[in-house]
Design a protein around this motif. Structure first.
Motif, PDB file in Angstrom:
ATOM      1  N   ALA A   5      -3.937 -10.284   8.069  1.00  0.00           N
ATOM      2  CA  ALA A   5      -2.699 -10.630   8.759  1.00  0.00           C
ATOM      3  C   ALA A   5      -1.489 -10.182   7.941  1.00  0.00           C
ATOM      4  N   LYS A   6      -1.569 -10.365   6.640  1.00  0.00           N
ATOM      5  CA  LYS A   6      -0.479  -9.909   5.767  1.00  0.00           C
ATOM      6  C   LYS A   6      -0.333  -8.386   5.838  1.00  0.00           C
ATOM      7  N   LYS A   7      -1.464  -7.700   5.807  1.00  0.00           N
ATOM      8  CA  LYS A   7      -1.407  -6.238   5.863  1.00  0.00           C
ATOM      9  C   LYS A   7      -0.729  -5.767   7.145  1.00  0.00           C
ATOM     10  N   LYS A   8      -1.075  -6.441   8.229  1.00  0.00           N
ATOM     11  CA  LYS A   8      -0.462  -6.064   9.505  1.00  0.00           C
ATOM     12  C   LYS A   8       1.038  -6.313   9.486  1.00  0.00           C
ATOM     13  N   ALA A   9       1.448  -7.453   8.936  1.00  0.00           N
ATOM     14  CA  ALA A   9       2.869  -7.783   8.881  1.00  0.00           C
ATOM     15  C   ALA A   9       3.621  -6.813   7.976  1.00  0.00           C
ATOM     16  N   TYR A  10       3.049  -6.539   6.791  1.00  0.00           N
ATOM     17  CA  TYR A  10       3.733  -5.647   5.851  1.00  0.00           C
ATOM     18  C   TYR A  10       3.754  -4.213   6.343  1.00  0.00           C
ATOM     19  N   GLU A  11       2.736  -3.816   7.093  1.00  0.00           N
ATOM     20  CA  GLU A  11       2.730  -2.460   7.643  1.00  0.00           C
ATOM     21  C   GLU A  11       3.856  -2.289   8.661  1.00  0.00           C
ATOM     22  N   GLN A  12       4.026  -3.306   9.509  1.00  0.00           N
ATOM     23  CA  GLN A  12       5.115  -3.230  10.478  1.00  0.00           C
ATOM     24  C   GLN A  12       6.472  -3.302   9.779  1.00  0.00           C
ATOM     25  N   GLN A  13       6.553  -4.132   8.725  1.00  0.00           N
ATOM     26  CA  GLN A  13       7.803  -4.218   7.970  1.00  0.00           C
ATOM     27  C   GLN A  13       8.115  -2.892   7.278  1.00  0.00           C
ATOM     28  N   PHE A  14       7.077  -2.239   6.761  1.00  0.00           N
ATOM     29  CA  PHE A  14       7.256  -0.942   6.110  1.00  0.00           C
ATOM     30  C   PHE A  14       7.790   0.082   7.098  1.00  0.00           C
ATOM     31  N   GLN A  15       7.196   0.107   8.293  1.00  0.00           N
ATOM     32  CA  GLN A  15       7.642   1.075   9.303  1.00  0.00           C
ATOM     33  C   GLN A  15       9.082   0.793   9.735  1.00  0.00           C
TER      34      GLN A  15
END
Length: 445
Positions: A155-165
């Protein structure tokens, strides 16, 4: 049950019903090498009672010998000279002997030592039986908690990936900074590392469970998850003093250690018996024919009954030294019992406190979960109203996952504390594991 059969059993039943802790325990009783070895260790230890008692019971023996003798007798001829008489004859002897100790303190001490060794083996097995329950639940909850950590890491990876984009998009438009991009990327990689660590921990726990069942590993899908509506278990008795008394009376580790002291005490007595006399009643029936040159061509039937007294006088100081050595070993066992008692009571108190505080922690985390769920809903509504952005929703969802993870850990910790409390009190039974088993059931991962 062979390993191949178990693997097929798990494969066939996995789609129908997941295994709970009690199911794992029942299979571990048949397949765990440590537990099966403990059964044999107990059986071997129980024989010490019979071995010790044998020294107090009558002993019956039979001896038979038969031989061919070639002998030359040098006999006087009556005229002042001698002549030789060649004798070639058969001889035999047959003896039945019955002995009964009347006073043998060493044999008595050996008997009492054997009784203590048998009790030690029995209590040690009881400890290992209860320890198997603890091991099953430990590996089971570790595997499930690792799955919770895997879920939150993803879940963190998904959140940080969207934040990165999003940060990258803002940077390209001149509204963001390079630091925001690097921070999101760093957090994503950290979450990836957490996921890898959780996967490794889960693999280790599942392999530990597999070792209990006699298979290489168990799939996480084969394990029933923790129920979302789990509530605290009843704690009876409710006061610590009662648990304290239970532990002193029933804890198998302390009970086996007390028997170890008894074993050492009677080892002292056994060595001390080297200074005491022995009195033995005996009876024998003996038949002899041509037993020696003096009984050539003569047969004797002899029945004897009597008492034998043996009094030790001096053995070079070995008896006294052995007694002192055994006394020091007994004192060592007494100190070990005292240390084990303190250690057990400390753990008992720790688990009792964990049960009490665990109930409060569960209530707090359950309220926090409700708040986190409400926060997700309100954040999404605020986004629709233009007051929040999508990143706020991701952060709210991440907080929700973290709260669920913390609540799950609190539940696992509480279940383990409840189980270990009964273990240290010495009254952990399969019925207690059945109560814990009710906290697990089919549900979404």
């Amino acid at each position: 049950m062979k390993p191949v059969f178990i693997a097929l059993f798990l494969a066939c039943t996995g789609a129908q019903a997941a295994m709970g802790p009690f199911d794992v325990y029942e299979q571990a009783l048949r397949n765990d090498p440590a537990f099966l070895g403990a059964i044999k260790e107990r059986d071997a230890g129980l024989e010490n009672r019979t071995i010790g008692r044998a020294g107090l019971l009558p002993r019956l023996s039979y001896n038979y010998n038969k031989g061919r003798n070639n002998s030359q007798a040098n006999l006087p001829d009556g005229r002042g000279g001698h002549y030789h008489d060649d004798r070639n004859y058969n001889s035999f002897g047959s003896t039945f002997t019955l002995q009964q100790p009347l006073f043998d303190y060493e044999a008595y001490a050996n008997y009492r030592k054997g009784v203590a060794q048998a009790l030690f083996a029995d209590e040690s097995f009881r400890d290992k039986s209860q320890a198997l329950l603890v091991r099953v639940l430990t590996y089971y909850t570790q595997a499930l908690f690792a799955q919770d950590q895997i879920d939150i890491a993803r879940a963190k990876k998904k959140a940080y990936e969207q934040q990165f984009q999003q940060n990258q998009h803002l940077f390209q438009q001149g509204e963001g900074t390079r630091t925001d991009i690097l921070e999101a990327e760093s957090r994503y990689e950290l979450a990836t590392a957490e996921e890898i660590q959780a996967l490794d921990e889960q693999d280790a726990s599942l392999r530990e469970l597999g070792a209990l069942l006699g298979v290489q590993s168990v799939d996480i899908a084969d394990l029933a998850p923790l129920n979302q509506d789990f509530a605290a278990l009843t704690l009876a008795p409710a006061n610590y003093d009662s648990w304290h008394e239970l532990a002193l009376t029933n804890n198998p580790t302390l009970a086996s250690q007390r028997q170890a002291v008894e074993v050492a005490r009677y080892e002292v007595e056994r060595n001390r018996a080297g200074h005491l006399p022995r009195i033995t009643a005996y009876a024998s029936s003996r038949q002899q024919e041509s037993d020696s040159g003096n009984t050539y061509n003569q047969r004797y039937d002899t029945n004897t009954i009597g008492i034998e007294v043996s009094v030790p006088l001096y053995a070079g100081g070995g008896v006294s030294a052995s007694t002192r050595q055994a006394s020091r070993s007994m004192e060592q066992a007494e100190y070990e019992l005292e240390g084990k008692t303190r250690e057990t009571l400390i753990e008992l108190r720790r688990q009792f406190s964990a049960c009490l505080s665990g109930v409060s922690k569960l209530r707090a985390y359950q309220k926090a979960l409700a708040s986190a769920e409400a926060l997700v809903v309100s954040t999404k509504q605020s986004i629709l109203g233009g007051e929040r952005v999508n990143l706020d929703a991701l952060n709210a969802e991440q907080q929700l996952y973290s709260t669920r993870r913390d609540l799950a850990q609190a539940r696992y910790d509480y279940l383990m504390a409840w189980t270990k409390l009964h273990y240290y009190a010495g009254n952990l039974r399969d019925t207690d594991l059945a109560k814990v088993d009710e906290a697990f059931g089919p549900g979404p991962r």
